[in-house]
Design an enzyme around this catalytic site. Sequence first.
Site, short mmCIF file in Angstrom:
data_model
loop_
_atom_site.label_atom_id
_atom_site.label_comp_id
_atom_site.label_asym_id
_atom_site.label_seq_id
_atom_site.Cartn_x
_atom_site.Cartn_y
_atom_site.Cartn_z
N GLU A 92 24.78 37.94 41.45
CA GLU A 92 25.51 39.20 41.65
C GLU A 92 25.27 39.70 43.07
OE1 GLU A 92 27.55 42.27 42.00
OE2 GLU A 92 27.76 41.36 40.03
N CYS A 112 40.41 48.72 30.36
CA CYS A 112 40.58 50.07 29.80
C CYS A 112 42.05 50.48 29.77
CB CYS A 112 39.75 51.09 30.55
SG CYS A 112 39.60 52.62 29.58
N CYS A 131 38.27 52.78 22.74
CA CYS A 131 38.89 53.48 23.86
C CYS A 131 38.86 54.97 23.57
CB CYS A 131 40.34 52.99 24.02
SG CYS A 131 41.11 53.59 25.52
#
Length: 408
Positions: free
Chosen positions: A35, A161, A342
Amino acid sequence: MGHHQVLIVGGGAAGITVAARLKKARPALDIAILEPSSDHYYQPGWTLVGGGVFSLEQTRRNEASLIPAGVTWIRESASGFTPESNSVSTSAGQTLTYDALVVATGMKLNWEAIKGLPEALGKGGVCSNYSKDFAAYTWECIQNFKGGNAVFTCAPMPIKCPGAPQKIAYLADDAIKRDPAIAAKSKVIYATATPGIFGVPTYAAPLREVVARKGIDARYSHTLIEVRPASKEAVFKVSKEGEEPREEVINYELLHVTPPMAAPDVVAQSPLAAASGFVEVGKHNLQHVRFPNVFAIGDVGGMPNSKTAAAVRGQAPVLVTNLLAQLEGGQGQGSYDGYSCCPLITGYGKTIMAEFNYEQQPTPSFPLDPTKERWSMWIMKSVVLPWVYWNRMLKGGDHERRFIPGVK
């Protein structure tokens, strides 16, 4: 050349969660996370940054503070995957080998796929909560809005999302209506590439009622293709079933853009990718269909689930079970049911907590009607879930629903 028993590519929500769960299950396991970023952001909080509830800094932590103890952090990115030789090449020219690989890179945002958008973004009323660089500007745009069209777009699926593009529209609508004089000369337009307001019918019904109550102009099958900042025009391709495709130009004073998204190029151009560009894994076992020691989690996985941070909570225990079994030469029995959540903010102090599975069945974590707007779910979204993310999810804790009475 470095070798690790488990190599995790990506140190976002998915990568850290898997590393933490693996360490809890097998403390002696040799795990490395690849990362490059020194900052880690709670991306579900960016809607609340754009809505003026959070500061951007409240959503940020140092990546170093989140790497589980005993896990090696390699501060580079992947530049290539060679699963035939169990190896990953890095941006600094290293070759890393592994016994098992977890791909958790997330998705990339294709701003440049919309003509004129890269130049327009971050000024002239053009904003987006999908970037840490522009989420705070969304709130600035809402505060400075003096009337006209406030346009909110949603790109074609898959996006991360999928509820976020409409959440900010509802918050902006509330903010605009605080001043009746401005509200009288304003229109909130939600222009989405999708054929309906939400993909899960159970939750789409109350959202249609929200749109009607607020008087929002919802336009479906509208894909943003161009932004003309000089004339403040947004150009949409409209392709409704049974109709000839056409272009529609909408003038804006405020334009909130959801960019198209895709798997990162390094994944899409690798042997791990399906035709979609996402990692080709089984939708239940999260294991690669051709390379059994490769797994995917989160947004980069080719599973047909709704791509949210909450989905990682459903995926991580399954992946860990199956990966550990694979390391031991067996076949894991973990099965992911497509769980996602959600929290659909419908205004300040109101949220519908939409939880569902692959079958689009509601899977509520509370013994309450999940289709209702609730203040309690607003508190869940704005206070409880950020705490859960930092203090339980990223530390490998089980989903909290198992502790809630009256929930299966």
